[in-house]
Scaffold this motif. Sequence first.
Motif, PDB file in Angstrom:
ATOM      1  N   UNK A 267      14.086   2.999 -12.092  1.00 38.97           N
ATOM      2  CA  UNK A 267      14.413   2.181 -13.252  1.00 38.97           C
ATOM      3  C   UNK A 267      13.193   1.378 -13.676  1.00 38.97           C
ATOM      4  N   UNK A 268      12.984   1.268 -14.975  1.00 37.54           N
ATOM      5  CA  UNK A 268      11.962   0.378 -15.519  1.00 37.54           C
ATOM      6  C   UNK A 268      12.658  -0.809 -16.164  1.00 37.54           C
ATOM      7  N   UNK A 269      12.228  -2.007 -15.803  1.00 35.70           N
ATOM      8  CA  UNK A 269      12.715  -3.224 -16.444  1.00 35.70           C
ATOM      9  C   UNK A 269      11.542  -3.869 -17.171  1.00 35.70           C
ATOM     10  N   UNK A 270      11.816  -4.543 -18.255  1.00 36.30           N
ATOM     11  CA  UNK A 270      10.755  -5.161 -19.027  1.00 36.30           C
ATOM     12  C   UNK A 270      11.213  -6.445 -19.671  1.00 36.30           C
TER      13      UNK A 270
ATOM     14  N   UNK B 114       8.635  -1.108 -12.308  1.00 38.36           N
ATOM     15  CA  UNK B 114       9.312   0.142 -11.980  1.00 38.36           C
ATOM     16  C   UNK B 114       9.761   0.062 -10.525  1.00 38.36           C
ATOM     17  N   UNK B 115      11.059   0.309 -10.294  1.00 42.00           N
ATOM     18  CA  UNK B 115      11.635   0.145  -8.962  1.00 42.00           C
ATOM     19  C   UNK B 115      12.435   1.388  -8.578  1.00 42.00           C
TER      20      UNK B 115
ATOM     21  N   UNK C 244       5.955  -0.749  -8.930  1.00 40.99           N
ATOM     22  CA  UNK C 244       4.773  -0.919  -9.771  1.00 40.99           C
ATOM     23  C   UNK C 244       5.063  -1.937 -10.853  1.00 40.99           C
ATOM     24  N   UNK C 245       4.036  -2.662 -11.292  1.00 45.51           N
ATOM     25  CA  UNK C 245       4.213  -3.671 -12.330  1.00 45.51           C
ATOM     26  C   UNK C 245       2.971  -3.746 -13.198  1.00 45.51           C
ATOM     27  N   UNK C 246       3.144  -4.260 -14.406  1.00 50.13           N
ATOM     28  CA  UNK C 246       2.014  -4.468 -15.307  1.00 50.13           C
ATOM     29  C   UNK C 246       2.283  -5.675 -16.189  1.00 50.13           C
ATOM     30  N   UNK C 247       1.214  -6.368 -16.538  1.00 53.07           N
ATOM     31  CA  UNK C 247       1.253  -7.501 -17.466  1.00 53.07           C
ATOM     32  C   UNK C 247       0.241  -7.206 -18.564  1.00 53.07           C
TER      33      UNK C 247
END
Length: 441
Positions: free
Chosen positions: A263-266, A322-323, A378-381
Motif C-alpha cells: 500500500x502507498x499512503x500519501x 510504501x508499506x 520506503x518513504x519520500x519527501x
Amino acid sequence: MLAIIVSVTFTFFAFAMPAFSQVASGVSLYKGTLAIGFGDPENQPGGTKLGTGVAPDLANNGLPACAQTNPYAPGTFATIGFFGFATQGSSSPASVMFAGYSPLNMTAMTGGGQAPVACVLVFPPWLANNQLRSRAQHGTQVWPGNAVNAAHTAVTGAAGGTVSAGGGFTTNTSFTPTGFYDPLRSGMQTITPGPNAFGGGVPVNNAGHVQLGQNTGGGLNLTGAPLRTFGVRQYIDGFLPSGPAIFGTAATTTANAGIPVGVEVGFPYTVRLRTPGPTTTNMAVYPGSVQLPYTANFGWSHGAQVNAGGFPVTTMGDFKGIFQKWTTGRVVHTDHEGSYVTDRTATGHDWTTAEFAANSTTGQHGTTRKLQLVTPWSASISVRQTGPFAGVLGGLPDFGFGGVAVLTLDLQPAPEPGTASMLAFGAAGLIGLGALRRRNG
C-alpha cells in the motif's frame, strides 16, 4: 522497571510450565521485540559508504525516535520489548492470531503487546549533514495495531491480525515505484517469500508528524563554506504528517501502477519560505549554547515568513510511504536520494525446538517456537515544482529514505488459568515493590 517485570514474569511462566498442560484453546504466551528504523549503518561514522565529501549520518533514524536509549546518538533502529498472549492454530506450521493491544490480563490470559508510545524530540541541527535546519519529531506507536480504512487515511479498521501459511508473499517481487523518487535518483523494494509463504497482516500503528526546516544554498554559507550556523541562510519549513504509517499491513492498493504489492499512503503539507532566523550561534562549536531560541513542541524558533508582492512565498509538498505485510522470507529496501546510499536487508524464520540447535539458539524459559517476521518500507519527501513560486522554491533536494521492520517473537504454551492468576498476583507485588523502592531511593 518494565523490562524487569517482563523478564521475571515470563520466567515465572517458564518455571510453572512443566507442572501444567497446554491450554486447549491454543493460547500461547509470547515475548518479543519490534525494531523499526531507516538509513544504513554504513553511512554512520566509520562506515564503508562514506564517499569523498560526504559527512557521516549522525541522526537518530529509529522509529519511534524516543525509544532509543540515547535519542541523540546515531541509529538505524529503535527497539521496543513486550510480551502478551496470542492464539496458535493446530496446523503445521501453526498460524498465530494476535488481538489488538490491550492491557495484560493474566487471569483471562488476554492482552499484551507494545503499549502506546507518544513523544516529542527536538534534534540539534548538526545531526543532518547541514541539509536540515531544524527537526522536531512527534512520534506515536502501538502493536498490534488497527487496520486502516479503505482510503488509507485513518486507523479505523479491526485490531490485530493473523500470520499463517499462505498469508505472506507467494512470489518473488521486485519493483521501483513510479513517480515516488526524484527522477535523477532511485530506490526499490525486493521481497522473497519464506517457506510455506508464511506471513500476513498484523499492523504496527506508527504515526505522528515532523516539523522540518530545510536549508537553502546546498548546505553552504554565504562564502561557500559548510553551513554550521543559524541566522545565515533562508530555509523552507513544513509541518509534515507522517502517518498513519502501517508497517506489517495487509492492505493493498492499485493507486500507483509501479507498486504491484502493498500500500502507498500519501499526505500533502504546506511549504513556507522563511528568513534566516534569530541567531548566528555556531552550534557545531557550542552544542550546549542556550542562545538559540526554542519553541516547545515545534523545535527551534523560526524566522519570519517571506512575502513577495504581498503574497506569502509558499507551495505544497508531499510525504509518501510504501508499506508491506509481514513475511518469514527475505526483504530489501534500497534508495539513493539525498546525501546517502541505503541498502537494508532482513530475513525472517520460523523455528521449532527441533531446529534451535542447528540455528545456534536455545529455548530459554520454556520457548517452543521462535518466529521472526520482516517487512520493507520506503518513504519520500518532495516539494512540488508547481505554483507561482515554483522558481523560488525549486531546486531544493528531495529526501528519499526507508528501511526494514523486524518483529521477533518467542512463544510457549500458556499455563492453566489458575496458575496465571497466581502469577498475576506475584507480578503485581513486584510492581508495588518497585514503586516502594523508587519512593525510598
